[in-house]
Design a protein around this motif. Sequence first.
Motif: not given
Ligand code: DGY
Length: 324
Positions: A238, A285, A288
């Motif tokens: 983050r 970002h 994922s």
């Molecule tokens: C999360 O899951 O916290 C990621 O930052 C987004 O996939």
Amino acid sequence: MKPRVLVTRHVYPAAIAILQEHCIVDYHDSHDVLDEVRLQKRLQHAQGLVCQLTDPITANVIAAAPQLRVISQVAVGHDNIDVAAATARGVVVTNTPGVLTEATADLTWALLLAAARRLPAAEQFLRAGKWRRWEVDLLCGSDVSGRTLGIVGFGRIGRAVARRALGFGMRVLYASRTAAPPELEQELRAIHVPLDTLLRESDFVSLHVPLGSETRHLIGVAQLCQMKRSAFLINTARGPIVDEAALVAALEEGLLAGAALDVFEAEPAVHPGLLQLPNVVLLPHVGSAVTSVRSLMCALAAADCAAVLTGERPKHPVNPQVLG
Ligand code: DGY
């Protein structure tokens, strides 16, 4: 009567199908982010909420939803949700760990390699038509194999990053509140050290802690000054874990070799200083962002939301104490 669920933003269709089996779905099928006021309005009669990391699920929003029983986040991080306020009200909060571990670890490595080997600069150089010939010192970067990787936070993703380091023959240090079981340390050849030691000795420092009051600006001026001048900082966790202004200053002063960032303090804004620096790799970002993974995340959040509303135990409660 079926319970009502608000889905705050566009999701993969499997999630809607799961919810519709048991609930009346108020689907805001858009990438537009609902602010606190609009959330409060749409949550007035909702028992369930499926939300994303961009949504401000504050104490005020929770207070404006008197019938709310479950908040299901389509992400593993849940720093956008006031979990304490939800818990105090008996509202279950769920998240989506596990399914995104490998994808996020893969992207961490993509960033590490891109920063060390200067891939963005090399690609820009080629696309700009500047490539004339092979040159012995053209676009040389830093070694990765055999160097020291420091992993801050040794949960699922930190461990998956460490596992990949085995293939690069790296020395792996990790800093976390508690040490991993000895068998795992042995398997991953990872050594538990204090954060100061990790910062001083690592060639690559990769962040994998959740964002909370203890980790906000965990990496600030003092920590950046401890790192080697030849080291790189990688952040796929983050943004606010790093003091971005301090990072820009450290990079400008040459206190670090570079950085590779997938997350930022005030997304989607990026510190203007970072945009000027040639030795940083910047991504929007996407840790994922693999179709199968994102689809699973949506389905998992929907399934946990439906589970709570039908009296089942959700798979991934963040505040299990609410479930008794
Ligand atoms: C999360 O899951 O916290 C990621 O930052 C987004 O996939």
